[in-house]
Design a protein around this motif. Structure first.
Motif, PDB file in Angstrom:
ATOM      1  N   ALA A 180      -1.695   5.601  15.058  1.00 30.46           N
ATOM      2  CA  ALA A 180      -0.615   4.905  14.361  1.00 30.46           C
ATOM      3  C   ALA A 180      -1.120   3.665  13.632  1.00 30.46           C
ATOM      4  CB  ALA A 180       0.486   4.518  15.351  1.00 30.46           C
ATOM      5  N   ALA A 181      -2.168   3.026  14.145  1.00 25.68           N
ATOM      6  CA  ALA A 181      -2.687   1.818  13.505  1.00 25.68           C
ATOM      7  C   ALA A 181      -3.283   2.126  12.133  1.00 25.68           C
ATOM      8  CB  ALA A 181      -3.742   1.167  14.405  1.00 25.68           C
ATOM      9  N   VAL A 182      -3.922   3.283  11.996  1.00 25.27           N
ATOM     10  CA  VAL A 182      -4.451   3.675  10.687  1.00 25.27           C
ATOM     11  C   VAL A 182      -3.305   3.943   9.719  1.00 25.27           C
ATOM     12  CG1 VAL A 182      -5.836   5.371   9.431  1.00 25.27           C
ATOM     13  CG2 VAL A 182      -6.548   4.615  11.701  1.00 25.27           C
ATOM     14  N   ILE A 183      -2.299   4.662  10.196  1.00 24.62           N
ATOM     15  CA  ILE A 183      -1.141   4.972   9.358  1.00 24.62           C
ATOM     16  C   ILE A 183      -0.479   3.685   8.876  1.00 24.62           C
ATOM     17  CG2 ILE A 183       1.153   6.019   9.355  1.00 24.62           C
ATOM     18  CD1 ILE A 183       0.046   8.020  11.459  1.00 24.62           C
ATOM     19  N   GLU A 184      -0.207   2.765   9.793  1.00 26.65           N
ATOM     20  CA  GLU A 184       0.468   1.521   9.420  1.00 26.65           C
ATOM     21  C   GLU A 184      -0.407   0.679   8.514  1.00 26.65           C
ATOM     22  OE1 GLU A 184       3.172  -1.137   8.650  1.00 26.65           O
ATOM     23  OE2 GLU A 184       3.539   0.773   9.697  1.00 26.65           O
ATOM     24  N   GLY A 185      -1.723   0.674   8.758  1.00 24.10           N
ATOM     25  CA  GLY A 185      -2.625  -0.092   7.910  1.00 24.10           C
ATOM     26  C   GLY A 185      -2.613   0.380   6.474  1.00 24.10           C
ATOM     27  N   GLN A 186      -2.502   1.696   6.265  1.00 25.82           N
ATOM     28  CA  GLN A 186      -2.426   2.180   4.890  1.00 25.82           C
ATOM     29  C   GLN A 186      -1.026   1.991   4.309  1.00 25.82           C
ATOM     30  OE1 GLN A 186      -4.821   5.985   4.226  1.00 25.82           O
ATOM     31  NE2 GLN A 186      -5.787   4.302   3.067  1.00 25.82           N
ATOM     32  N   ARG A 187      -0.009   2.099   5.119  1.00 23.66           N
ATOM     33  CA  ARG A 187       1.346   1.796   4.634  1.00 23.66           C
ATOM     34  C   ARG A 187       1.434   0.366   4.127  1.00 23.66           C
ATOM     35  NH1 ARG A 187       6.289   3.645   6.300  1.00 23.66           N
ATOM     36  NH2 ARG A 187       6.675   1.646   7.314  1.00 23.66           N
ATOM     37  N   ALA A 188       0.797  -0.544   4.856  1.00 20.96           N
ATOM     38  CA  ALA A 188       0.821  -1.961   4.484  1.00 20.96           C
ATOM     39  C   ALA A 188      -0.240  -2.307   3.437  1.00 20.96           C
ATOM     40  CB  ALA A 188       0.612  -2.813   5.729  1.00 20.96           C
ATOM     41  N   GLU A 189      -1.056  -1.328   3.062  1.00 20.02           N
ATOM     42  CA  GLU A 189      -2.142  -1.490   2.089  1.00 20.02           C
ATOM     43  C   GLU A 189      -3.201  -2.487   2.551  1.00 20.02           C
ATOM     44  OE1 GLU A 189      -0.819  -1.949  -1.947  1.00 20.02           O
ATOM     45  OE2 GLU A 189       0.183   0.010  -1.927  1.00 20.02           O
ATOM     46  N   ASN A 190      -3.369  -2.580   3.876  1.00 15.38           N
ATOM     47  CA  ASN A 190      -4.457  -3.378   4.450  1.00 15.38           C
ATOM     48  C   ASN A 190      -5.717  -2.544   4.666  1.00 15.38           C
ATOM     49  OD1 ASN A 190      -2.822  -5.705   4.685  1.00 15.38           O
ATOM     50  ND2 ASN A 190      -1.950  -4.927   6.602  1.00 15.38           N
ATOM     51  N   ILE A 191      -5.564  -1.238   4.645  1.00 16.97           N
ATOM     52  CA  ILE A 191      -6.685  -0.315   4.775  1.00 16.97           C
ATOM     53  C   ILE A 191      -6.785   0.449   3.462  1.00 16.97           C
ATOM     54  CG2 ILE A 191      -7.533   1.743   5.955  1.00 16.97           C
ATOM     55  CD1 ILE A 191      -6.152   0.704   8.490  1.00 16.97           C
ATOM     56  N   HIS A 192      -7.913   0.323   2.783  1.00 17.39           N
ATOM     57  CA  HIS A 192      -8.060   0.910   1.456  1.00 17.39           C
ATOM     58  C   HIS A 192      -8.474   2.373   1.506  1.00 17.39           C
ATOM     59  CE1 HIS A 192      -8.784  -3.479   1.101  1.00 17.39           C
ATOM     60  NE2 HIS A 192      -7.994  -3.347   0.047  1.00 17.39           N
ATOM     61  N   ALA A 195       1.360   9.889   7.848  1.00 17.55           N
ATOM     62  CA  ALA A 195       1.318   8.761   6.923  1.00 17.55           C
ATOM     63  C   ALA A 195       2.134   9.062   5.667  1.00 17.55           C
ATOM     64  CB  ALA A 195      -0.136   8.440   6.556  1.00 17.55           C
ATOM     65  N   LEU A 196       1.976  10.267   5.122  1.00 12.96           N
ATOM     66  CA  LEU A 196       2.771  10.646   3.953  1.00 12.96           C
ATOM     67  C   LEU A 196       4.261  10.678   4.291  1.00 12.96           C
ATOM     68  CD1 LEU A 196       0.642  13.592   2.476  1.00 12.96           C
ATOM     69  CD2 LEU A 196       0.743  11.228   1.656  1.00 12.96           C
ATOM     70  N   MET A 197       4.593  11.200   5.462  1.00 20.49           N
ATOM     71  CA  MET A 197       5.994  11.327   5.862  1.00 20.49           C
ATOM     72  C   MET A 197       6.666   9.981   6.063  1.00 20.49           C
ATOM     73  SD  MET A 197       5.439  14.448   8.582  1.00 20.49           S
ATOM     74  CE  MET A 197       7.128  14.509   9.199  1.00 20.49           C
ATOM     75  N   THR A 198       5.875   8.958   6.386  1.00 19.90           N
ATOM     76  CA  THR A 198       6.434   7.631   6.641  1.00 19.90           C
ATOM     77  C   THR A 198       6.262   6.685   5.455  1.00 19.90           C
ATOM     78  OG1 THR A 198       4.375   7.017   7.779  1.00 19.90           O
ATOM     79  CG2 THR A 198       6.200   7.797   9.146  1.00 19.90           C
ATOM     80  N   GLY A 199       5.915   7.244   4.301  1.00 18.85           N
ATOM     81  CA  GLY A 199       5.964   6.455   3.073  1.00 18.85           C
ATOM     82  C   GLY A 199       4.679   5.840   2.600  1.00 18.85           C
TER      83      GLY A 199
END
Length: 301
Positions: A75-87, A99-103
């Motif tokens: 979940a941390a990877v998913i949230e990091g990309q959602r927040a654009e903190n992980i490139h 990740a796609l399903m959650t935006g």
């Protein structure tokens, strides 16, 4: 649903010094650092050994610092990309679909391949070699080890398979335990914390169990498979859609070129057990989105 520790970057890998490359890139001032994150399929030291040469290689190819981030959970990877903190991120199929399903505004650009050219792997259930169980139905009341709620081979495919067997895990098993990583699932089985464990398996020549055996963590011959799933589409790397097109192209090119340009770096990740990464897009993971939705519906029952 990701060894040779000697991978050092030789001069043949470098096209230019970082300063020269940076001067040529219009996006460099906006992205002095890029974060690459990976799901926790193994212990942190194993991930560091496997991917530090990769981030060095990417830093040299892109002309900007690429930092490795080892996530605590999927979940941390998913949230990091959602927040654009992980490139840039390396995913399992289900976590990428989630990740796609959650935006998350991301695109898959590279997929792992097998030595035979196929692009899939399997979920398996292991038991101890000397255990009396011959099929999953023999384990009523015993403890099941899963990996992570967003793991493809460690949760979603196993739950789908159990449903087809008419098994409701929380009712059939004594306990259902999330171990956090594929390695931890095998360790839990080895120690007797669980009696059956889900894991990933490519073929007779490569699996998480064999990787652990090569590191002397367990003996592969102490375990046996009592269930193997249908083939699952292999894991992707993905980058943020918000990155400049020039940067996304540079990332994609560097990753896809890696086996030829930096074979030691590539082998540090895969130990010569997988084929080169190939181009992919999000559509390849539509079946995994449907799998996630099905598993979500099971949880609501």
């Amino acid at each position: 649903m990701i060894l040779h520790r000697r991978a050092l970057l030789g001069a043949t890998v470098l096209l230019a010094t970082p300063a020269v490359v940076r001067a040529q890139n219009s996006w460099a001032s906006r992205y002095p650092e890029l974060v690459f994150a990976i799901i926790p399929s193994e212990n942190a030291s194993g991930v560091t050994d496997r991917y530090t040469p990769f981030t060095r290689y990417m830093s040299e190819r892109l002309g900007t610092k690429v930092t490795l981030r080892i996530a605590n959970d999927y979940a941390a990877v998913i949230e990091g990309q959602r927040a654009e903190n992980i490139h840039i991120a390396s995913y399992g199929p289900s976590s990428f679909a989630r990740a796609l399903m959650t935006g998350a505004k991301i695109t898959a650009f590279a997929i792992e391949t097998n030595l035979d050219g196929t692009k899939g792997y399997f979920s398996v259930f292991y038991v101890k070699k000397d255990a009396p169980y011959q099929q999953v139905q023999d384990l009523r009341g015993k403890n099941l080890g899963l990996v992570d709620p967003n793991s493809t081979s460690g949760n979603n495919v196993p739950r789908f398979a159990l449903n087809k067997m008419g098994i409701k895990p929380d009712e059939f098993f004594g306990r259902v335990v999330y171990t956090g990583s594929h390695e931890n699932a095998i360790i839990a089985l080895n120690q007797g914390t669980v009696d059956i464990a889900a894991n990933w398996w490519n073929d007779e020549n490569e699996s998480n169990l064999l990787r652990m055996a090569r590191k002397s963590m367990v003996r592969a011959e102490d375990f046996r498979i009592i269930f193997k799933s249908d083939q699952i589409v292999n894991s992707p790397m993905a980058y943020l859609d918000s990155l400049p097109e020039e940067l996304r192209t540079a990332i994609r090119t560097a990753v896809l070129d890696m086996p030829q340009r930096a074979p030691d770096v590539f082998n540090a990740i895969y130990e010569g057990k997988q084929g080169p990464l190939q181009a992919v897009d999000n559509k390849a993971y539509d079946p995994i989105i449907e799998l996630n939705r099905f598993v979500d519906s099971l949880r609501r029952q």
